[in-house]
Design a protein around this motif. Structure first.
Motif, PDB file in Angstrom:
ATOM      1  N   ASP A 169      30.468  43.511  47.230  1.00  0.00           N
ATOM      2  CA  ASP A 169      30.211  44.782  46.420  1.00  0.00           C
ATOM      3  C   ASP A 169      30.743  44.392  44.949  1.00  0.00           C
ATOM      4  N   ALA A 170      30.921  42.981  44.539  1.00  0.00           N
ATOM      5  CA  ALA A 170      31.279  42.764  43.004  1.00  0.00           C
ATOM      6  C   ALA A 170      32.644  43.460  42.717  1.00  0.00           C
ATOM      7  N   ARG A 171      33.415  43.614  43.753  1.00  0.00           N
ATOM      8  CA  ARG A 171      34.829  44.254  43.324  1.00  0.00           C
ATOM      9  C   ARG A 171      35.634  43.264  43.232  1.00  0.00           C
ATOM     10  N   THR A 172      35.430  42.154  43.509  1.00  0.00           N
ATOM     11  CA  THR A 172      36.462  40.781  43.688  1.00  0.00           C
ATOM     12  C   THR A 172      35.739  39.635  43.244  1.00  0.00           C
ATOM     13  N   VAL A 173      36.450  38.804  42.346  1.00  0.00           N
ATOM     14  CA  VAL A 173      35.948  37.643  41.738  1.00  0.00           C
ATOM     15  C   VAL A 173      37.016  36.654  41.858  1.00  0.00           C
ATOM     16  N   LEU A 174      36.689  35.595  42.322  1.00  0.00           N
ATOM     17  CA  LEU A 174      37.482  34.326  42.460  1.00  0.00           C
ATOM     18  C   LEU A 174      37.115  33.261  41.499  1.00  0.00           C
ATOM     19  N   THR A 175      38.069  32.894  40.986  1.00  0.00           N
ATOM     20  CA  THR A 175      38.087  31.788  39.672  1.00  0.00           C
ATOM     21  C   THR A 175      38.825  30.611  39.959  1.00  0.00           C
ATOM     22  N   ALA A 176      38.531  29.585  39.418  1.00  0.00           N
ATOM     23  CA  ALA A 176      39.395  28.332  39.819  1.00  0.00           C
ATOM     24  C   ALA A 176      39.328  27.353  38.481  1.00  0.00           C
ATOM     25  N   ARG A 177      40.442  26.867  38.453  1.00  0.00           N
ATOM     26  CA  ARG A 177      40.702  25.999  37.044  1.00  0.00           C
ATOM     27  C   ARG A 177      41.549  24.523  37.544  1.00  0.00           C
ATOM     28  N   LYS A 178      41.131  23.384  37.023  1.00  0.00           N
ATOM     29  CA  LYS A 178      41.928  22.301  37.563  1.00  0.00           C
ATOM     30  C   LYS A 178      42.860  22.012  36.383  1.00  0.00           C
ATOM     31  N   VAL A 179      44.172  21.869  36.720  1.00  0.00           N
ATOM     32  CA  VAL A 179      45.226  21.357  35.900  1.00  0.00           C
ATOM     33  C   VAL A 179      45.985  20.348  36.430  1.00  0.00           C
ATOM     34  N   GLU A 180      45.559  19.010  35.884  1.00  0.00           N
ATOM     35  CA  GLU A 180      45.865  17.747  36.223  1.00  0.00           C
ATOM     36  C   GLU A 180      45.405  17.717  37.717  1.00  0.00           C
ATOM     37  N   GLU A 181      46.041  17.358  38.682  1.00  0.00           N
ATOM     38  CA  GLU A 181      45.599  17.159  40.024  1.00  0.00           C
ATOM     39  C   GLU A 181      45.455  18.384  41.001  1.00  0.00           C
ATOM     40  N   LYS A 182      45.922  19.413  40.179  1.00  0.00           N
ATOM     41  CA  LYS A 182      45.725  20.718  41.045  1.00  0.00           C
ATOM     42  C   LYS A 182      44.966  21.603  40.594  1.00  0.00           C
ATOM     43  N   ARG A 183      44.661  22.695  41.548  1.00  0.00           N
ATOM     44  CA  ARG A 183      43.610  23.882  41.163  1.00  0.00           C
ATOM     45  C   ARG A 183      44.431  24.877  41.231  1.00  0.00           C
ATOM     46  N   ILE A 184      44.074  25.958  40.247  1.00  0.00           N
ATOM     47  CA  ILE A 184      44.649  27.144  39.996  1.00  0.00           C
ATOM     48  C   ILE A 184      43.553  28.209  40.299  1.00  0.00           C
ATOM     49  N   LEU A 185      43.904  28.793  41.360  1.00  0.00           N
ATOM     50  CA  LEU A 185      43.245  30.101  42.013  1.00  0.00           C
ATOM     51  C   LEU A 185      43.393  31.414  41.621  1.00  0.00           C
ATOM     52  N   THR A 186      42.540  32.075  40.918  1.00  0.00           N
ATOM     53  CA  THR A 186      42.948  33.361  40.561  1.00  0.00           C
ATOM     54  C   THR A 186      41.855  34.536  41.140  1.00  0.00           C
ATOM     55  N   VAL A 187      42.231  35.565  41.795  1.00  0.00           N
ATOM     56  CA  VAL A 187      41.676  36.534  42.273  1.00  0.00           C
ATOM     57  C   VAL A 187      41.593  37.726  41.362  1.00  0.00           C
ATOM     58  N   TRP A 188      40.458  38.086  40.722  1.00  0.00           N
ATOM     59  CA  TRP A 188      40.312  39.353  39.877  1.00  0.00           C
ATOM     60  C   TRP A 188      39.860  40.624  40.695  1.00  0.00           C
ATOM     61  N   ASP A 189      40.424  41.802  40.389  1.00  0.00           N
ATOM     62  CA  ASP A 189      39.859  43.043  40.957  1.00  0.00           C
ATOM     63  C   ASP A 189      38.997  43.855  39.619  1.00  0.00           C
ATOM     64  N   THR A 190      37.904  43.402  39.792  1.00  0.00           N
ATOM     65  CA  THR A 190      36.867  44.075  38.778  1.00  0.00           C
ATOM     66  C   THR A 190      37.146  45.480  38.240  1.00  0.00           C
ATOM     67  N   ALA A 191      37.618  46.222  39.230  1.00  0.00           N
ATOM     68  CA  ALA A 191      37.756  47.667  38.822  1.00  0.00           C
ATOM     69  C   ALA A 191      38.825  47.896  37.963  1.00  0.00           C
ATOM     70  N   SER A 192      40.009  47.082  38.254  1.00  0.00           N
ATOM     71  CA  SER A 192      41.165  47.359  37.582  1.00  0.00           C
ATOM     72  C   SER A 192      41.483  46.384  36.419  1.00  0.00           C
ATOM     73  N   GLY A 193      40.675  45.408  36.584  1.00  0.00           N
ATOM     74  CA  GLY A 193      40.810  44.158  35.561  1.00  0.00           C
ATOM     75  C   GLY A 193      41.829  43.280  35.935  1.00  0.00           C
ATOM     76  N   LYS A 194      42.574  43.505  37.078  1.00  0.00           N
ATOM     77  CA  LYS A 194      44.030  42.888  37.261  1.00  0.00           C
ATOM     78  C   LYS A 194      43.772  41.393  37.982  1.00  0.00           C
ATOM     79  N   PRO A 195      44.339  40.369  37.451  1.00  0.00           N
ATOM     80  CA  PRO A 195      44.153  39.070  38.032  1.00  0.00           C
ATOM     81  C   PRO A 195      45.472  38.861  38.916  1.00  0.00           C
ATOM     82  N   THR A 196      45.284  38.287  39.922  1.00  0.00           N
ATOM     83  CA  THR A 196      46.282  37.561  40.887  1.00  0.00           C
ATOM     84  C   THR A 196      46.418  36.160  41.224  1.00  0.00           C
ATOM     85  N   LYS A 197      47.294  35.431  40.788  1.00  0.00           N
ATOM     86  CA  LYS A 197      47.450  34.165  41.016  1.00  0.00           C
ATOM     87  C   LYS A 197      47.408  33.811  42.331  1.00  0.00           C
TER      88      LYS A 197
END
Length: 380
Positions: free
Chosen positions: A106-134
């Motif tokens: 429903d395009a209301r949630t987006v999952l992104t990832a970024r690698k920092v050194e040997e760790k992956r930082i995952l972020t969940v985005w609420d597309t309606a509010s624009g709020k990111p959650t680590k």
């Protein structure tokens, strides 16, 4: 084994053409949630939430995009939601290294990832509010959106420990563990109830709520590594099998099977060696055939005919393709273009019936810039 870039869908280059079926049948610095207009000047009309589909609706063609203002990869990028009609919404600023890993149906949630050194930082985005959650998921190796949250594959402690799989809510709360189940390359079904994955020499399908085994699919005889591809259709998924080490020159083969039941594997295409990614579309399948180790040319299989499906007026050299496969739905392909498969490009939509293209991001679009990662809500 495949790279995460293939799953992220922008790491796969594409040129569009048409061939026949065989009868088988990716530390964020978010912008203010109230921000509705992107730096490019393209904005949504009306309230910010009006652009985002209703919860539970099928949002075919909506695309989550990491957009850079220029080709330099050391700049701050922007995470955007782009609709099939070209409207867009800025979700916030992200690192230029951010990858779109998944987008909900429903395009209301987006999952992104970024690698920092040997760790992956995952972020969940609420597309309606624009709020990111680590997402606090240490040692995350892979993740996919499922029915009630995010299924995360985590590396176990110690070099020889088994991988562990857990499900988190979109608010970041750990809901449950599925145990030491090594769900490598997980691919969720359209409704998020089931997940297909590689578990050694077999491909399994498990219930995302209980972890219960629903299917166990043996590797086809004579093949090397096998792993699920992204969702093929509403009820099917693809399995990508490499050739044996001693016969690598023969390329890989794509099979298609169902999440449920016990249907046999069927080859997606008669001539499918080298295919890396495939989606079902009206009248056939859109897929990416490997050109070299980093690129995959996109084709369209339809009605037994071979036709070009390049954007109207474009000149594409067969040896140097400049369109990357992002997704497909109905009779439409979503592509990203660049002059080199390793470089970012714009975003465009191609009508497979007419060959007409519409530029959504890039020099010829209202929204300027370059796409470095994207995922489209697929569906046919």
């Amino acid at each position: 084994m495949r790279s995460r870039a293939i799953r992220a869908t922008v790491g796969v280059l594409a040129t569009a053409a048409v061939v026949a079926l065989t009868g088988c049948q990716e530390a964020t610095a978010p912008a203010s949630p109230s921000r509705q207009e992107s730096p490019s000047g393209a904005s949504t009309s009306g309230p910010a939430s009006a652009f985002v589909p209703a919860e539970g609706a099928r949002a075919n063609g909506y695309t989550a995009v990491v957009r850079e203002p220029d080709a330099a990869r050391d700049t701050v990028a922007e995470l955007m939601l782009v609709g099939p009609d070209g409207r867009s919404k800025s979700l916030g600023d992200v690192s230029a290294e951010e990858m779109v890993w998944d987008i909900s149906p429903d395009a209301r949630t987006v999952l992104t990832a970024r690698k920092v050194e040997e760790k992956r930082i995952l972020t969940v985005w609420d597309t309606a509010s624009g709020k990111p959650t680590k997402l606090d998921a240490p040692a995350a190796q892979d993740a996919v959106l499922v029915k009630d949250g995010i299924l995360v594959l985590r590396k176990g402690p110690g070099k020889s420990a088994a991988a562990r799989t857990a499900v988190y809510s979109v608010s970041g709360k750990r809901l449950r563990s599925l145990g030491n189940v090594p769900l490598v390359y997980p691919v969720a079904s359209a409704d998020g109830r089931l997940v297909a994955a590689n578990e050694g020499d077999i491909i399994t399908v498990r219930d995302t709520k209980t972890g219960a085994l629903k299917r166990a699919i043996d590797k086809p005889k004579g093949k090397g590594d096998c792993y699920p591809g992204l969702q093929y259709g509403a009820s099917d998924f693809a399995i990508h099998c490499t050739a044996r080490e001693e016969a690598r020159e023969k390329g890989s083969v794509i099979y298609v099977t169902s999440y449920e039941g016990d249907s046999a594997l069927r080859r997606a295409l008669a001539d499918d060696e080298g295919i890396q990614i495939i989606r079902k579309v009206a009248g056939g399948a859109a897929y990416g055939r490997g050109v070299n180790a980093e690129c995959a040319a996109a084709m369209w299989a339809h009605d037994g005919r071979v036709e070009q499906a390049y954007p109207a007026g474009s000149k594409v050299e067969s040896a140097r393709n400049d369109l990357r496969f992002i997704g497909a739905y109905g009779a439409t392909m979503v592509l990203a273009g660049s002059s080199d498969c390793r470089q970012p490009g714009g975003l465009l939509r191609v009508d497979l019936k007419t060959g007409k293209s519409t530029h959504l991001i890039g020099e010829q679009a209202k929204i300027k810039g370059y796409v470095t990662s994207a995922r489209t809500v697929d569906g046919t």
